[in-house]
Design a protein around this motif. Sequence first.
Motif, mmCIF file in Angstrom:
data_model
loop_
_atom_site.group_PDB
_atom_site.id
_atom_site.type_symbol
_atom_site.label_atom_id
_atom_site.label_comp_id
_atom_site.label_asym_id
_atom_site.label_seq_id
_atom_site.Cartn_x
_atom_site.Cartn_y
_atom_site.Cartn_z
ATOM 1 N N HIS A 48 0.926 -1.175 -0.180
ATOM 2 C CA HIS A 48 -0.054 0.144 0.028
ATOM 3 C C HIS A 48 0.900 1.240 -0.003
ATOM 4 O O HIS A 48 0.721 2.158 -0.764
ATOM 5 C CB HIS A 48 -0.790 0.085 1.253
ATOM 6 N N ALA A 49 1.787 1.264 0.782
ATOM 7 C CA ALA A 49 2.800 2.644 0.947
ATOM 8 C C ALA A 49 3.633 2.917 -0.269
ATOM 9 O O ALA A 49 3.775 3.826 -0.724
ATOM 10 C CB ALA A 49 3.715 2.183 2.240
ATOM 11 N N SER A 50 4.070 1.490 -1.055
ATOM 12 C CA SER A 50 4.918 1.605 -2.064
ATOM 13 C C SER A 50 4.201 2.542 -3.345
ATOM 14 O O SER A 50 4.953 3.094 -3.658
ATOM 15 C CB SER A 50 5.429 0.309 -2.437
ATOM 16 N N ALA A 51 3.020 2.491 -3.325
ATOM 17 C CA ALA A 51 2.283 3.211 -4.006
ATOM 18 C C ALA A 51 2.586 4.839 -4.306
ATOM 19 O O ALA A 51 2.477 5.259 -5.212
ATOM 20 C CB ALA A 51 0.838 3.038 -4.213
ATOM 21 N N SER A 52 2.842 5.227 -2.898
ATOM 22 C CA SER A 52 2.923 6.654 -2.726
ATOM 23 C C SER A 52 4.444 6.749 -2.402
ATOM 24 O O SER A 52 5.035 8.041 -2.074
ATOM 25 C CB SER A 52 2.273 7.285 -1.647
ATOM 26 N N MET A 53 5.459 5.720 -2.456
ATOM 27 C CA MET A 53 6.778 6.021 -1.862
ATOM 28 C C MET A 53 7.533 6.189 -3.121
ATOM 29 O O MET A 53 7.736 5.299 -4.206
ATOM 30 C CB MET A 53 7.047 4.715 -0.888
ATOM 31 N N LEU A 54 8.545 6.989 -2.901
ATOM 32 C CA LEU A 54 9.790 7.239 -3.963
ATOM 33 C C LEU A 54 11.022 6.939 -3.208
ATOM 34 O O LEU A 54 11.197 7.414 -2.204
ATOM 35 C CB LEU A 54 9.612 8.600 -4.577
ATOM 36 N N LEU A 60 12.210 19.554 -5.886
ATOM 37 C CA LEU A 60 13.457 19.243 -6.633
ATOM 38 C C LEU A 60 13.915 17.783 -6.110
ATOM 39 O O LEU A 60 14.321 17.083 -7.064
ATOM 40 C CB LEU A 60 14.659 20.119 -6.130
ATOM 41 N N LEU A 61 13.986 17.404 -4.960
ATOM 42 C CA LEU A 61 14.095 15.948 -4.753
ATOM 43 C C LEU A 61 13.310 14.953 -5.307
ATOM 44 O O LEU A 61 13.984 13.924 -5.926
ATOM 45 C CB LEU A 61 14.119 15.783 -3.130
ATOM 46 N N VAL A 62 12.093 15.091 -5.499
ATOM 47 C CA VAL A 62 11.206 14.346 -6.167
ATOM 48 C C VAL A 62 11.681 14.231 -7.736
ATOM 49 O O VAL A 62 11.623 12.873 -8.148
ATOM 50 C CB VAL A 62 9.651 14.650 -5.832
ATOM 51 N N TYR A 63 11.989 15.226 -8.173
ATOM 52 C CA TYR A 63 12.467 15.137 -9.541
ATOM 53 C C TYR A 63 13.562 14.588 -9.800
ATOM 54 O O TYR A 63 13.890 13.551 -10.769
ATOM 55 C CB TYR A 63 12.560 16.663 -10.340
ATOM 56 N N LEU A 64 14.579 14.702 -8.815
ATOM 57 C CA LEU A 64 16.053 14.111 -8.929
ATOM 58 C C LEU A 64 15.649 12.283 -8.663
ATOM 59 O O LEU A 64 16.465 11.684 -9.308
ATOM 60 C CB LEU A 64 16.908 14.531 -7.812
ATOM 61 N N LEU A 65 14.797 12.273 -7.697
ATOM 62 C CA LEU A 65 14.581 10.695 -7.666
ATOM 63 C C LEU A 65 13.871 10.061 -8.715
ATOM 64 O O LEU A 65 14.327 8.755 -8.786
ATOM 65 C CB LEU A 65 13.705 10.601 -6.053
ATOM 66 N N ARG A 66 13.036 10.663 -9.203
ATOM 67 C CA ARG A 66 12.413 9.971 -10.522
ATOM 68 C C ARG A 66 13.261 9.691 -11.683
ATOM 69 O O ARG A 66 12.891 9.233 -12.477
ATOM 70 C CB ARG A 66 11.106 10.972 -10.931
ATOM 71 N N HIS A 67 14.382 10.630 -11.650
ATOM 72 C CA HIS A 67 15.559 10.522 -12.744
ATOM 73 C C HIS A 67 16.627 10.056 -12.127
ATOM 74 O O HIS A 67 17.942 10.207 -12.434
ATOM 75 C CB HIS A 67 15.822 11.851 -13.191
#
Length: 259
Positions: free
Chosen positions: A156-162, A192-199
């Motif tokens: 459940h959590a992993s759907a919203s976790m990066l 900014l962190l979310v963007y870097l994590l997604r890449h």
Amino acid sequence: MGSAPNVGRAEDAEMLGKGSDPDGPANEANGSADVANVLLIEDEPGIVDFVRRGLEAEGFAVEAALDGNEGERLALNGGFDAIVLDLMLPGRSGLEILAAVRRAMPSLPVIVLTARGEIEDRVEGLEAGAVDYLVKPFSMAELVARVRAQLRVVAHASASMLSAEDIEVDLLTRKVQRAGRSVALSTTEFELLVYLLRHHGQVVSREQILSSVWGYEHDPATNVVDVYVGYLRRKLGRPGEPAPIFTVRAVGYRLGTAS
Ligand code: CA
């Protein structure tokens, strides 16, 4: 193989008999990709046998370590969906292993097995890791239920976790952790962190970051990206433990391991 294992307690053997069929067809599922892998760290062979058979009968793949050093090594190598951990072990203690796992893999479910009487002394350590625990002797049905419940929480959590490296971001609560420690970020730092994590692992240019995070086209005069990367590095880093955000000369930035 057909007889009940010697677990040293009559009720355990009886519960094994009632709980599950160790020779059942579910064992065949162990080879398939979506089987949950459980690492069992326990030094009593009877309990290892009992837990292994019980979990395998329910379709889990089980790897066992009979001492703390081996258990910690396997746990930190990764590849497991959950850990069932005895506290009293030769080599590394269960609490030491728990601390190491919590640092490296904050969201990995750990279900602790304790002897009656151990729990009062150790509850502080357990609460620090926020783990589930079972007091011996326990029933197989109870252990299976705990493992399943923990795996559901993670799914459940992993759907919203990066996450990448040792950084975890919850997109719903906007909580950020590095190696299990909370990090407070401003809204822009968070984006900014979310963007870097997604890449993660890719080199991203200042222009890409600027248009994605700030939403406007590149102004060659602005150094806002560099400034915010600086903020992020400072907040995520600690002495001897720099943030895993690297400058790629003349190009931009990359979140990942040093290369
Ligand atoms: Ca033990």
